[in-house]
Structure formats: structure tokens, C-alpha cells
Design a protein around this motif. Sequence first.
Motif, PDB file in Angstrom:
ATOM      1  N   ASP A  89       5.826   4.716   4.843  1.00 18.45           N
ATOM      2  CA  ASP A  89       6.778   3.740   5.377  1.00 18.45           C
ATOM      3  C   ASP A  89       6.862   2.489   4.501  1.00 18.45           C
ATOM      4  O   ASP A  89       7.592   1.549   4.828  1.00 18.45           O
ATOM      5  N   HIS A  90       6.131   2.488   3.378  1.00 20.27           N
ATOM      6  CA  HIS A  90       6.175   1.355   2.443  1.00 20.27           C
ATOM      7  C   HIS A  90       6.623   1.788   1.050  1.00 20.27           C
ATOM      8  O   HIS A  90       7.161   0.984   0.297  1.00 20.27           O
ATOM      9  N   HIS A 116       0.863  -1.181   0.000  1.00 24.38           N
ATOM     10  CA  HIS A 116       0.000   0.000   0.000  1.00 24.38           C
ATOM     11  C   HIS A 116       0.898   1.228   0.000  1.00 24.38           C
ATOM     12  O   HIS A 116       2.108   1.120   0.209  1.00 24.38           O
ATOM     13  N   ASP A 154       0.137  -4.163   6.199  1.00 23.56           N
ATOM     14  CA  ASP A 154      -0.332  -3.501   7.423  1.00 23.56           C
ATOM     15  C   ASP A 154      -1.699  -4.021   7.873  1.00 23.56           C
ATOM     16  O   ASP A 154      -2.495  -3.273   8.434  1.00 23.56           O
ATOM     17  N   HIS A 167       5.755  -4.682  10.297  1.00 25.71           N
ATOM     18  CA  HIS A 167       5.904  -3.842  11.496  1.00 25.71           C
ATOM     19  C   HIS A 167       6.123  -4.620  12.786  1.00 25.71           C
ATOM     20  O   HIS A 167       6.176  -4.030  13.863  1.00 25.71           O
TER      21      HIS A 167
HETATM   22 ZN   LIG Z   1       3.050   0.671   7.600  1.00 26.44          ZN
END
Ligand SMILES: [Zn+2]
Length: 302
Positions: free
Chosen positions: A145-146, A141, A232, A279
Motif C-alpha cells: 500500500d506504499h 517502507h 506506518d 492511514h
Molecule cells: Zn501501510
Amino acid sequence: MRIGKRHSWAWATLLAVAAGLAAAAPADDGFGPQAVPAAAQTFKVGSLQVIALHDAQYVVHNDAKVFGVDAGAAAVGELLKKNKLPDDRVTLSVNALLVRTGNRVVLIDSGLGPTANGALMASLAEAGVSPNDVTDVLVTHSHGDHVGGLAQAGKLAFPKAVIRMSTAEWTWMKSQPNSADLVKIIEGHVQSFTPGAPIAPGITSLALEGHTPGHVGYEIASGQQTLLDIGDLAHSSVISLQKPEWTAQFDTDAAVAKATRKATFGRLAKTHELVFAPHFPYPGVGHIVANGDAYTWVPEAP
Ligand SMILES: [Zn+2]
């Protein structure tokens, strides 16, 4: 959900990183993105070589503005203490995955990126992989952070790679003003797909709805073995699994995310499939195990 002041910074950082902008460095109070040493752990799924890569840690205040927004900070703190963790913060790892399949070198997610001191490039170097070797980057997605690591100094970080994400996610990413700079850099290199489609030999996408409009996981299969990168679907290995019904502020559709979490955790606990969670504590590989109405994370040394 209104975002608290401290988290508006954290959120703004992620979005700025997503846009390929240099984020203003915050006072180092131990919260927000934290640099980590490079790390690459290699293991096998059937005959495929898989490498867990460490990018960063992300530390969030426990003030019920991100985790347990409907349960309250006291309940979240109690759960953390019960798990022998500090009750004032939630620490998330930021991990990515590399799969060698046939003649393809497939990176799944790209971390926070160099502007947030992400260690992904150093972790790839430790694994003996150069950015030019990567043939495909699969995106779960489009949060910063991706996808933050897709660009470096305004250019493609993996110049020879095709970037793949679901059609719904690519449409959503292009509609987000904060992603405009990154979209400009990557748009000639994106191939979108319908979830469920095979992406590369041994890698299939899987719709995991709720976190973002086109959020997907990727299942890696070879011989009798499988590994599911859940993206996530879960953020904290403690809170997301032990209290899957609690709302996380990161989810764009909280009700759908909750339903997807419960259904997918239930299935994974039954199949005992190996899981990679970007994560969860690095290397983020393990099993989801049923525990009454909830679940627990059992890490496995890959
Ligand atoms: Zn994330």
C-alpha cells in the motif's frame, strides 16, 4: 502470527500488489481495498507547498487478527464504539504526500497502485502534477500500500524519478519473494540511504523502527514549521493512538514497533509537531495529543 482466512486474502492482495501483479477481484463485501474519488488538498509548511493525496480506503474485519491481536475483538469493538465507530470493522485511509521543494517534486509513498484501483494518479492530476514531473519518490517502507503505485503496466509509473528508501528497507525488499517483480522494475532507479540523512532541501529521513526492518518517517521543515510523515508508525487513528500497547499484526517486530510508537507519540505530543499519517482519515493531517497514558488524534484542516 497466523493470518486468518479473510486477512490472508487482504494480506495476499497487498503482497500481490507489491509484486505488481493483478490481484483477483474479491467479492465486494465492503472489506479490503475500496476505491475513493480523487482528492488533493494543498497547504503550506513554511514556504514549501505540500499536497495530501487520497488513494484508497482499506477496510479490515474486527476479529483481532489484525488490530488488538493480544487484546481480543471484544475489547477492540468496545473501543471503536466508545469512539462512535462501527464495531465490526476498522477503516483505514490510504494517503500519500507531495512536496514541492526548490526544483524538486517529491512524492512520499505511492499508494496501492492501479491494480487495486488506487486513485493516486487521478489525485495527482487534480493537483496539476503529471507522472513525468515527479523527481523523487520517497518510500517509508516496502509494503504494497506504499510501493504498489511505483509501477504501472509493468513499467515505472514515475519514469523520471529517483526512488529512495533506507538501505535496510531496500535489502529487506529484495529478500521478499513477493516483491521480486517490482524489484526488477525499480532496481536501476533506487538510491538507498542511512536514516537521519537529508533527502532533499527541507526533507530529512527519520528511523521509526519495528513496522518493517527499515521503516522511516520523513520530516519536512521550512522556517519555523515542520510536518512529520510518520508512515506506518500508526495505522488506526483510534486504536493505534488510544491503545499504543496493543499489537498490530502488520508490524514485523511487534515489541520494537510498540516501543517506537510510545516514544514517538510522547515526543510528538510534547512538541505539538504537525503530523501526516498515511492511514488516518483523509487528508491525514493533524496533531497527536496526550490523554492520560494514551493519545488522541486531533485532525486539522490543512
Ligand atoms: Zn501501510
